[in-house]
Design an enzyme around this catalytic site. Sequence first.
Site, mmCIF file in Angstrom:
data_model
loop_
_atom_site.group_PDB
_atom_site.id
_atom_site.type_symbol
_atom_site.label_atom_id
_atom_site.label_comp_id
_atom_site.label_asym_id
_atom_site.label_seq_id
_atom_site.Cartn_x
_atom_site.Cartn_y
_atom_site.Cartn_z
ATOM 1 N N ASP A 26 38.709 39.973 26.737
ATOM 2 C CA ASP A 26 37.278 39.702 26.792
ATOM 3 C C ASP A 26 36.476 40.873 26.239
ATOM 4 O OD1 ASP A 26 37.863 41.479 28.833
ATOM 5 O OD2 ASP A 26 37.350 40.125 30.453
ATOM 6 N N ASN A 83 35.666 38.768 42.939
ATOM 7 C CA ASN A 83 35.382 37.347 43.201
ATOM 8 C C ASN A 83 36.486 36.428 42.675
ATOM 9 O OD1 ASN A 83 35.046 37.426 40.459
ATOM 10 N ND2 ASN A 83 32.896 36.813 40.441
ATOM 11 N N HIS A 98 37.774 36.473 39.584
ATOM 12 C CA HIS A 98 37.760 36.133 38.151
ATOM 13 C C HIS A 98 38.947 36.774 37.433
ATOM 14 C CE1 HIS A 98 34.985 39.781 37.084
ATOM 15 N NE2 HIS A 98 36.183 40.049 36.644
ATOM 16 N N GLU A 109 34.611 33.241 35.316
ATOM 17 C CA GLU A 109 33.932 33.422 36.596
ATOM 18 C C GLU A 109 34.059 32.169 37.473
ATOM 19 O OE1 GLU A 109 33.008 36.251 37.442
ATOM 20 O OE2 GLU A 109 31.420 37.149 36.239
HETATM 21 C C1 GLP Z 1 36.248 43.150 34.729
HETATM 22 C C2 GLP Z 1 37.093 42.539 33.593
HETATM 23 C C3 GLP Z 1 38.376 41.968 34.097
HETATM 24 C C4 GLP Z 1 38.969 42.952 35.089
HETATM 25 C C5 GLP Z 1 38.129 42.977 36.331
HETATM 26 C C6 GLP Z 1 38.568 43.987 37.370
HETATM 27 O O1 GLP Z 1 35.016 42.579 34.875
HETATM 28 N N1 GLP Z 1 36.440 41.548 32.802
HETATM 29 O O2 GLP Z 1 39.241 41.704 33.009
HETATM 30 O O3 GLP Z 1 40.252 42.556 35.432
HETATM 31 O O4 GLP Z 1 36.758 43.103 36.039
HETATM 32 O O5 GLP Z 1 38.208 45.279 37.030
HETATM 33 P P1 GLP Z 1 38.754 46.570 37.778
HETATM 34 O O6 GLP Z 1 40.179 46.704 37.369
HETATM 35 O O7 GLP Z 1 37.900 47.700 37.256
HETATM 36 O O8 GLP Z 1 38.592 46.324 39.222
#
Ligand code: GLP
Length: 241
Positions: A67, A136, A138, A143
């Site tokens: 993404d 959440n 995702h 989402e």
């Molecule tokens: C972000 C990304 C995800 C990621 C998630 C968790 O928003 N789009 O791909 O896995 O949030 O992030 P973190 O590893 O910093 O908790």
Amino acid sequence: MEILLCNGYDEISEKAAAILADTVKENPAAVLGMATGSTPEGMYKRLIERYEAGTLDFSAVETFNLDEYYPLAAENEQSYHYYMNEKLFKHINVKPERIHILNGEAKDADAECKAYSNAIAAAGGIDLQILGIGENGHIGFNEPGEYLHADVHKTALTESTVNANARFFATRDEVPRYALTVGIGDILRAKKILLLASGKAKANAIRALLDDRITTSLPASLLKTHPNVVLICDRAAFGEE
Ligand code: GLP
């Protein structure tokens, strides 16, 4: 779903790096699905160490990131382009033309998504998909909602994600409100999936993931329909601490 329960973040990072390294050793031209966020950083560090030690060669791999924020310039330090370059790509011998990341500056977002889908298909699909998980539930930027998207698409970020990711930006207002992301179908088409989760903030999402329900309000729950998912998480994310 196979679960590798770890004693802490370092163990998660080491186990994930070992699985990714084995994938590349078995198939030097492996197609890797890359993730951003804090969680995979330790894994990337360990992959760089293996490359520097001469035990891992990325020259034939192809990569597709999950993404990218939209709109956001690749040069912006909060972009996932910037992240991937800093945390991994500039330190290893992956060929720049084999790196694919959605363009957060594309004028025509739909055309960008379509071209990205075609590029994944042309590469023969993803062999190993790395995933983190949002608080959440995702995955990528898929989402929670009434429905999910199968294919690469533009999406609005939820308030929860904007809040969670605001820590990376100078102010909350700077967090882009949209993203381009691969869809749930793209993720589920990967041959193997590694889902990494660390820390208490992920415990609710992981608990919900591990019960029997599948729901679009927890996008990660769709992973339960995939035959080859490995969840690598520490005790805090597992709800034991
Ligand atoms: C972000 C990304 C995800 C990621 C998630 C968790 O928003 N789009 O791909 O896995 O949030 O992030 P973190 O590893 O910093 O908790």
